[in-house]
Design a protein around this motif. Structure first.
Motif, PDB file in Angstrom:
ATOM      1  N   ILE A   8      -2.564  -0.743  -2.218  1.00 49.91           N
ATOM      2  CA  ILE A   8      -1.339  -0.030  -1.831  1.00 49.91           C
ATOM      3  C   ILE A   8      -0.219  -0.974  -1.266  1.00 49.91           C
ATOM      4  O   ILE A   8       0.724  -0.872  -1.789  1.00 49.91           O
ATOM      5  CB  ILE A   8      -1.549   1.038  -1.207  1.00 49.91           C
ATOM      6  N   GLU A   9      -0.752  -1.808  -0.303  1.00 55.41           N
ATOM      7  CA  GLU A   9       0.292  -2.578   0.188  1.00 55.41           C
ATOM      8  C   GLU A   9       0.823  -3.806  -0.450  1.00 55.41           C
ATOM      9  O   GLU A   9       2.106  -3.993  -0.371  1.00 55.41           O
ATOM     10  CB  GLU A   9      -0.317  -3.157   1.528  1.00 55.41           C
ATOM     11  N   ARG A  10      -0.446  -4.326  -1.308  1.00 55.44           N
ATOM     12  CA  ARG A  10       0.183  -5.641  -2.158  1.00 55.44           C
ATOM     13  C   ARG A  10       1.157  -5.159  -3.102  1.00 55.44           C
ATOM     14  O   ARG A  10       2.160  -5.823  -3.676  1.00 55.44           O
ATOM     15  CB  ARG A  10      -1.073  -6.013  -2.798  1.00 55.44           C
ATOM     16  N   ASN A  11       0.768  -4.162  -4.009  1.00 55.41           N
ATOM     17  CA  ASN A  11       1.803  -3.397  -5.038  1.00 55.41           C
ATOM     18  C   ASN A  11       2.978  -2.782  -4.432  1.00 55.41           C
ATOM     19  O   ASN A  11       3.709  -2.229  -5.450  1.00 55.41           O
ATOM     20  CB  ASN A  11       0.790  -2.659  -5.735  1.00 55.41           C
ATOM     21  N   ASN A  12       3.301  -2.625  -3.279  1.00 55.79           N
ATOM     22  CA  ASN A  12       4.403  -1.893  -2.692  1.00 55.79           C
ATOM     23  C   ASN A  12       4.557  -0.565  -3.146  1.00 55.79           C
ATOM     24  O   ASN A  12       5.517   0.076  -3.660  1.00 55.79           O
ATOM     25  CB  ASN A  12       5.681  -2.825  -3.112  1.00 55.79           C
ATOM     26  N   THR A  13       3.442   0.125  -3.292  1.00 55.81           N
ATOM     27  CA  THR A  13       3.329   1.509  -3.672  1.00 55.81           C
ATOM     28  C   THR A  13       4.107   2.713  -2.969  1.00 55.81           C
ATOM     29  O   THR A  13       4.795   3.277  -3.574  1.00 55.81           O
ATOM     30  CB  THR A  13       1.820   2.055  -3.932  1.00 55.81           C
TER      31      THR A  13
END
Length: 271
Positions: A8-13
């Motif tokens: 979630i953090e990496r994909n800027n969800t």
């Protein structure tokens, strides 16, 4: 859970913000699922973080809803194209130039290559010399076990010849919930078994007030599946198609065949 949070953090969800004054935060819930292979072995443990939607109000907490759903018509179409062109099919991605594609996607998203496609949404895929074979043997077995039809006598066809089902002829009523569950399971099997589609369409119109004669027709469909569990759809490859790309269609209809509303029934088949 840690992998999901990192994803979630990496994909800027989502973005963490300060809670406005006088507002109450909406609760979230972790949903866990164990994915199995057709053999019943554990394939993967999954975790999903979901917002409790029943606590949200449209126009205040959200404006629109996006629900990603895999349409099985598209799955069949893509598998047919890939099989015809002799492409390797990987789960979640179809291989054209897999190395370049993977580099492009993994640079943008957190993704995993789950190897060659073999099992997806209860549907099994088998690569053969003739092409890609798509079937639901495991799911069909599970359905027959669920409704205690594994020991039934096998039927040679899905629908009894000349059968006329009607709501007007009153008979013994059956469990409505059970009947709907059986119809729902059969409708999903239709994704790889078009040979039972006509029979399912005959009985599904009686879900509101099912009777004993309707249940017998549903059980005949399951008796037919019991004897044809290994059947499915074969998407031929270009090598074995001998350049024949023509589509052949057949259609037939009766006249006022439905005794309830006097409507005609039509069937269209193409190959």
């Amino acid at each position: 859970m840690e992998d999901k949070l990192r994803l979630i953090e990496r994909n800027n969800t989502l973005s963490l913000v300060q809670l406005p004054k006088g507002k109450k935060a909406i609760s979230v819930k972790w949903v866990y699922k164990t994915k199995l292979t057709p053999n019943g072995e554990v394939s993967k443990h999954k975790a999903r973080l979901g917002v409790k939607g029943f606590l949200q109000r449209q126009g205040l907490d959200y404006d629109e809803v996006l629900a990603l759903v895999a349409r099985l018509e598209i799955v069949r179409l893509v598998v047919a194209i890939a099989s015809y062109n002799c492409w390797e099919i990987h789960k979640w991605m179809w291989r054209i130039n897999i190395s370049v594609f993977k580099q492009q996607m993994q640079s943008e998203f957190e993704m995993y290559d789950l190897a060659e496609l073999a099992y997806f949404l209860g549907i099994e895929f088998k690569q053969t010399k003739l092409g890609t074979f798509m079937h639901q043997s495991k799911y069909t077995n599970d359905v027959l076990k669920r409704f205690q039809m594994m020991e039934c006598n096998k039927a040679s066809n899905p629908v009894e010849s000349g059968i006329l089902l009607s709501q007007q002829e009153r008979d013994k009523q059956v469990d409505k919930t059970l009947f709907r569950q059986m119809i729902g399971s059969l409708r999903y099997i239709c994704n790889t078994r078009p040979d039972i589609a006509y029979g399912v369409s005959l009985v599904r119109i009686f879900m509101e007030d099912p009777q004993q004669s309707h249940l017998i027709a549903v059980k005949r469909l399951m008796r037919y599946l019991r004897g044809t569990i290994g059947h499915g759809i074969l998407f031929p490859s270009k090598k074995n198609n001998k350049g024949n790309n023509e589509m052949i269609g057949f259609s037939d209809a009766d006249w006022c065949g439905d005794k309830s509303d006097k409507k005609s029934q039509e069937d269209i088949y193409s190959s």
